[in-house]
Design a protein around this motif. Structure first.
Motif, PDB file in Angstrom:
ATOM      1  N   HIS A 146       1.131  -1.205  -0.157  1.00  0.00           N
ATOM      2  CA  HIS A 146      -0.088  -0.120  -0.006  1.00  0.00           C
ATOM      3  C   HIS A 146       0.888   1.281  -0.132  1.00  0.00           C
ATOM      4  CE1 HIS A 146      -3.866  -1.680   0.296  1.00  0.00           C
ATOM      5  NE2 HIS A 146      -3.624  -2.303   1.242  1.00  0.00           N
ATOM      6  N   ALA A 147       2.046   1.258   0.908  1.00  0.00           N
ATOM      7  CA  ALA A 147       2.685   2.611   1.011  1.00  0.00           C
ATOM      8  C   ALA A 147       3.369   2.597  -0.423  1.00  0.00           C
ATOM      9  CB  ALA A 147       4.026   2.244   1.894  1.00  0.00           C
ATOM     10  N   ALA A 148       3.846   1.893  -1.360  1.00  0.00           N
ATOM     11  CA  ALA A 148       4.382   1.678  -2.513  1.00  0.00           C
ATOM     12  C   ALA A 148       3.313   2.344  -3.454  1.00  0.00           C
ATOM     13  CB  ALA A 148       5.127   0.435  -3.183  1.00  0.00           C
ATOM     14  N   ALA A 149       2.035   1.781  -3.430  1.00  0.00           N
ATOM     15  CA  ALA A 149       1.235   2.309  -4.483  1.00  0.00           C
ATOM     16  C   ALA A 149       0.988   3.719  -4.312  1.00  0.00           C
ATOM     17  CB  ALA A 149       0.147   1.317  -4.250  1.00  0.00           C
ATOM     18  N   ILE A 150       0.783   4.283  -3.010  1.00  0.00           N
ATOM     19  CA  ILE A 150       0.496   5.475  -2.680  1.00  0.00           C
ATOM     20  C   ILE A 150       1.428   6.481  -2.907  1.00  0.00           C
ATOM     21  CG2 ILE A 150      -0.017   6.991  -0.590  1.00  0.00           C
ATOM     22  CD1 ILE A 150      -1.598   4.859   0.676  1.00  0.00           C
ATOM     23  N   ALA A 151       2.931   6.009  -2.925  1.00  0.00           N
ATOM     24  CA  ALA A 151       4.121   6.610  -3.290  1.00  0.00           C
ATOM     25  C   ALA A 151       3.993   7.167  -4.752  1.00  0.00           C
ATOM     26  CB  ALA A 151       5.159   5.944  -2.860  1.00  0.00           C
ATOM     27  N   ARG A 152       3.723   6.229  -5.313  1.00  0.00           N
ATOM     28  CA  ARG A 152       3.572   6.334  -7.007  1.00  0.00           C
ATOM     29  C   ARG A 152       2.294   7.329  -7.206  1.00  0.00           C
ATOM     30  NH1 ARG A 152       5.034   0.756  -6.585  1.00  0.00           N
ATOM     31  NH2 ARG A 152       2.840   0.006  -6.630  1.00  0.00           N
ATOM     32  N   SER A 153       1.208   7.406  -6.525  1.00  0.00           N
ATOM     33  CA  SER A 153       0.053   8.241  -6.827  1.00  0.00           C
ATOM     34  C   SER A 153       0.523   9.667  -6.484  1.00  0.00           C
ATOM     35  CB  SER A 153      -1.015   7.509  -5.997  1.00  0.00           C
ATOM     36  OG  SER A 153      -2.228   8.492  -6.198  1.00  0.00           O
ATOM     37  N   LYS A 198      -8.819   3.389  10.624  1.00  0.00           N
ATOM     38  CA  LYS A 198      -9.729   3.443  10.018  1.00  0.00           C
ATOM     39  C   LYS A 198      -9.647   2.496   8.732  1.00  0.00           C
ATOM     40  CE  LYS A 198     -10.658   6.858   7.451  1.00  0.00           C
ATOM     41  NZ  LYS A 198     -11.293   8.400   6.880  1.00  0.00           N
ATOM     42  N   ALA A 199      -8.445   2.823   8.180  1.00  0.00           N
ATOM     43  CA  ALA A 199      -7.993   1.829   6.908  1.00  0.00           C
ATOM     44  C   ALA A 199      -7.182   0.589   7.331  1.00  0.00           C
ATOM     45  CB  ALA A 199      -7.237   2.657   5.819  1.00  0.00           C
ATOM     46  N   GLU A 200      -7.612  -0.301   6.341  1.00  0.00           N
ATOM     47  CA  GLU A 200      -6.608  -1.796   6.678  1.00  0.00           C
ATOM     48  C   GLU A 200      -5.243  -1.410   6.217  1.00  0.00           C
ATOM     49  OE1 GLU A 200      -7.459  -4.538   7.985  1.00  0.00           O
ATOM     50  OE2 GLU A 200      -9.450  -4.177   8.279  1.00  0.00           O
ATOM     51  N   ARG A 201      -4.431  -2.048   7.099  1.00  0.00           N
ATOM     52  CA  ARG A 201      -2.725  -1.737   6.603  1.00  0.00           C
ATOM     53  C   ARG A 201      -2.298  -2.821   5.746  1.00  0.00           C
ATOM     54  NH1 ARG A 201      -0.121   0.420  12.359  1.00  0.00           N
ATOM     55  NH2 ARG A 201      -1.751   1.942  12.863  1.00  0.00           N
ATOM     56  N   GLU A 202      -2.739  -4.035   5.955  1.00  0.00           N
ATOM     57  CA  GLU A 202      -2.178  -5.037   5.055  1.00  0.00           C
ATOM     58  C   GLU A 202      -3.186  -5.614   4.150  1.00  0.00           C
ATOM     59  OE1 GLU A 202       0.990  -5.692   5.203  1.00  0.00           O
ATOM     60  OE2 GLU A 202       1.869  -4.720   7.130  1.00  0.00           O
ATOM     61  N   ALA A 203      -4.303  -5.635   4.261  1.00  0.00           N
ATOM     62  CA  ALA A 203      -5.075  -6.424   3.335  1.00  0.00           C
ATOM     63  C   ALA A 203      -5.022  -6.187   1.896  1.00  0.00           C
ATOM     64  CB  ALA A 203      -6.734  -6.045   3.843  1.00  0.00           C
ATOM     65  N   GLY A 211      -9.218  -0.861   2.194  1.00  0.00           N
ATOM     66  CA  GLY A 211      -7.801  -0.419   2.078  1.00  0.00           C
ATOM     67  C   GLY A 211      -7.804   0.860   1.303  1.00  0.00           C
ATOM     68  N   PHE A 212      -6.609   1.585   1.132  1.00  0.00           N
ATOM     69  CA  PHE A 212      -6.566   2.677   0.234  1.00  0.00           C
ATOM     70  C   PHE A 212      -6.611   2.508  -1.237  1.00  0.00           C
ATOM     71  CE2 PHE A 212      -4.039   4.113   4.188  1.00  0.00           C
ATOM     72  CZ  PHE A 212      -4.872   5.067   4.449  1.00  0.00           C
ATOM     73  N   ALA A 213      -7.172   3.258  -2.166  1.00  0.00           N
ATOM     74  CA  ALA A 213      -7.509   3.057  -3.367  1.00  0.00           C
ATOM     75  C   ALA A 213      -6.328   2.830  -4.430  1.00  0.00           C
ATOM     76  CB  ALA A 213      -8.400   4.113  -3.871  1.00  0.00           C
ATOM     77  N   PRO A 214      -5.281   3.181  -4.178  1.00  0.00           N
ATOM     78  CA  PRO A 214      -4.082   3.191  -5.107  1.00  0.00           C
ATOM     79  C   PRO A 214      -3.883   1.785  -5.453  1.00  0.00           C
ATOM     80  CG  PRO A 214      -3.510   5.077  -3.688  1.00  0.00           C
ATOM     81  CD  PRO A 214      -4.960   4.597  -3.094  1.00  0.00           C
ATOM     82  N   LEU A 215      -3.774   0.985  -4.541  1.00  0.00           N
ATOM     83  CA  LEU A 215      -3.454  -0.561  -4.649  1.00  0.00           C
ATOM     84  C   LEU A 215      -4.277  -1.204  -5.372  1.00  0.00           C
ATOM     85  CD1 LEU A 215      -0.994  -2.272  -4.277  1.00  0.00           C
ATOM     86  CD2 LEU A 215      -2.057  -3.392  -2.074  1.00  0.00           C
ATOM     87  N   ALA A 216      -5.734  -1.115  -5.264  1.00  0.00           N
ATOM     88  CA  ALA A 216      -6.890  -1.487  -5.647  1.00  0.00           C
ATOM     89  C   ALA A 216      -7.031  -1.257  -7.225  1.00  0.00           C
ATOM     90  CB  ALA A 216      -8.029  -1.352  -5.005  1.00  0.00           C
ATOM     91  N   ILE A 217      -6.647   0.126  -7.553  1.00  0.00           N
ATOM     92  CA  ILE A 217      -6.697   0.611  -8.893  1.00  0.00           C
ATOM     93  C   ILE A 217      -5.620  -0.199  -9.731  1.00  0.00           C
ATOM     94  CG2 ILE A 217      -6.431   2.462 -10.249  1.00  0.00           C
ATOM     95  CD1 ILE A 217      -7.677   4.218  -7.788  1.00  0.00           C
ATOM     96  N   GLU A 218      -4.385  -0.168  -9.127  1.00  0.00           N
ATOM     97  CA  GLU A 218      -3.456  -0.889  -9.596  1.00  0.00           C
ATOM     98  C   GLU A 218      -3.864  -2.416  -9.890  1.00  0.00           C
ATOM     99  OE1 GLU A 218       0.504  -0.213  -7.846  1.00  0.00           O
ATOM    100  OE2 GLU A 218       0.354   1.796  -8.094  1.00  0.00           O
ATOM    101  N   ALA A 219      -4.472  -3.132  -9.197  1.00  0.00           N
ATOM    102  CA  ALA A 219      -4.873  -4.419  -9.304  1.00  0.00           C
ATOM    103  C   ALA A 219      -5.972  -4.457 -10.398  1.00  0.00           C
ATOM    104  CB  ALA A 219      -5.458  -5.178  -7.963  1.00  0.00           C
TER     105      ALA A 219
END
Length: 353
Positions: free
Chosen positions: A34-41, A69-74, A93-101
């Motif tokens: 998640h941290a990597a995906a948000i960093a890219r965003s 509030k947000a899931e950290r690892e899911a 979880g946060f959206a960026p990783l879900a969008i990349e998926a």
């Protein structure tokens, strides 16, 4: 290497923006993916000088990690309702990783069948929609994206929040890696823009908001306590309600009002869904694809030929070129981010909401 540019601004390289974002989120306890995906965003937004979705957003992300509030690892899970209707369960979880998926599968389905839709469910969305759809546009597709935003917008004629800022994005493929993309809130301004005005001590333009008493205001703090207004009166209000419907009930997710009801009061993003639609221009008959794409480019060229006309995506591409040498960040914001990892600062933000 970071270096001062003015007493109030600091220049960072894009790699520094990325690493600062990733490392701050990891230190707050967010999972690596998640941290990597948000960093890219965030880095993409900062490179395009989209300040309301750049490093400023890191403060809210960290708040939502620390508040629980947000899931950290899911990790998000991709599923197919049909070959052309895709779903990603973001698992809160946060959206960026879900969008990349999900977006690569959206592209593949649209290229295979001509049209496809992707719903992101149960995500905390804080990113700019243009970046969400840009990979599909670069793949030669026309695409739309919709999501509800924080419930802070009154319908036209009203004074109480009912809808989100509810952005809409659309993109059309173009030559030389310069597609036509726009992304805008259906409110007079994005809530993040109002927050930035408040932080800078600047007044809002007239017509952006009303205060808690329902009277027009140019005070950002009063606007945030009251309601933002839709752009274009009843037209923007209708578009905002459309987004509520297609990014909420249509895909089985929350409206912005429902999302507000389950908020915990931190400064992070709201819970909700996001809808993508992608179409491959190659599937339509009539003139050849090359001719139809040429017709589109003619439209853009004729618009540019008129003095004073700028296509929506042109500012972003100019900013992207400038940012190759680094981006300017307010020194106060940078200091605030760098103190996020200290236990003392974390406690202060938690106590202060």
């Amino acid at each position: 290497m970071t270096r001062s540019h003015t007493p109030d601004m600091v220049r960072l390289g894009l790699d520094e923006v990325h690493d600062l974002t990733r490392d701050t989120l990891r230190a707050a306890g967010l999972g690596a993916a998640h941290a990597a995906a948000i960093a890219r965003s965030i880095t993409r937004a900062q490179a395009d000088e989209c300040h309301s979705h750049g490093l400023y957003r890191l403060l809210g992300y960290v708040d939502s990690v620390r508040s629980g509030k947000a899931e950290r690892e899911a990790l998000p899970v991709l599923a197919r309702a049909t070959p052309v209707v895709l779903r990603v369960d973001a698992k809160r979880g946060f959206a960026p990783l879900a969008i990349e998926a999900g977006v690569p599968a959206l592209i593949e389905a649209a290229k295979t069948y001509g049209i496809a839709a992707l719903a992101i469910h149960d995500c905390y969305h804080f990113s700019a929609l243009w970046a969400d759809i840009e990979p599909a546009i670069e793949a030669g597709l026309a695409a739309w994206c919709f999501t509800v935003g924080q419930c802070c917008v009154a319908p036209a004629g009203g004074t109480a929040p009912l809808m989100g800022t509810n952005p809409i994005a659309f993109g059309w493929p173009g030559p030389q890696d310069r597609p036509f993309i726009f992304d805008f809130a259906t409110s007079a301004a994005a809530r993040g823009e109002v927050e930035l005005k408040r932080r800078a001590g600047e007044a809002l333009p007239a017509g952006w908001a009303v205060g808690p008493d329902g009277a027009p205001t140019t005070d950002p703090a009063a606007a945030l306590a009251g309601a933002l207004l839709p752009f274009g009166g009843h037209k923007g209000s209708a578009l905002s309600m459309m987004v509520e419907l297609i990014a909420g009930p249509l895909i089985g997710d929350l409206t912005s009002r429902q999302a507000k009801a389950v908020e915990n009061g931190d400064a992070g993003p709201p819970l909700g869904g996001e809808l993508f639609i992608a179409i491959d221009p190659a599937v339509f008959g009539g003139a050849t694809l090359a001719q139809r794409m040429s017709d589109a480019q003619e439209l853009f060229a004729l618009a540019r030929a008129q003095p004073g006309v700028r296509l929506p995506s042109e500012r972003r591409y100019a900013a992207r070129a400038r940012s190759a040498g680094g981006v300017l960040i307010p020194a106060g914001l940078l200091q605030e981010i760098r103190t996020l990892t200290s236990p003392h600062a974390a406690a202060e933000r938690t106590e202060g909401g």
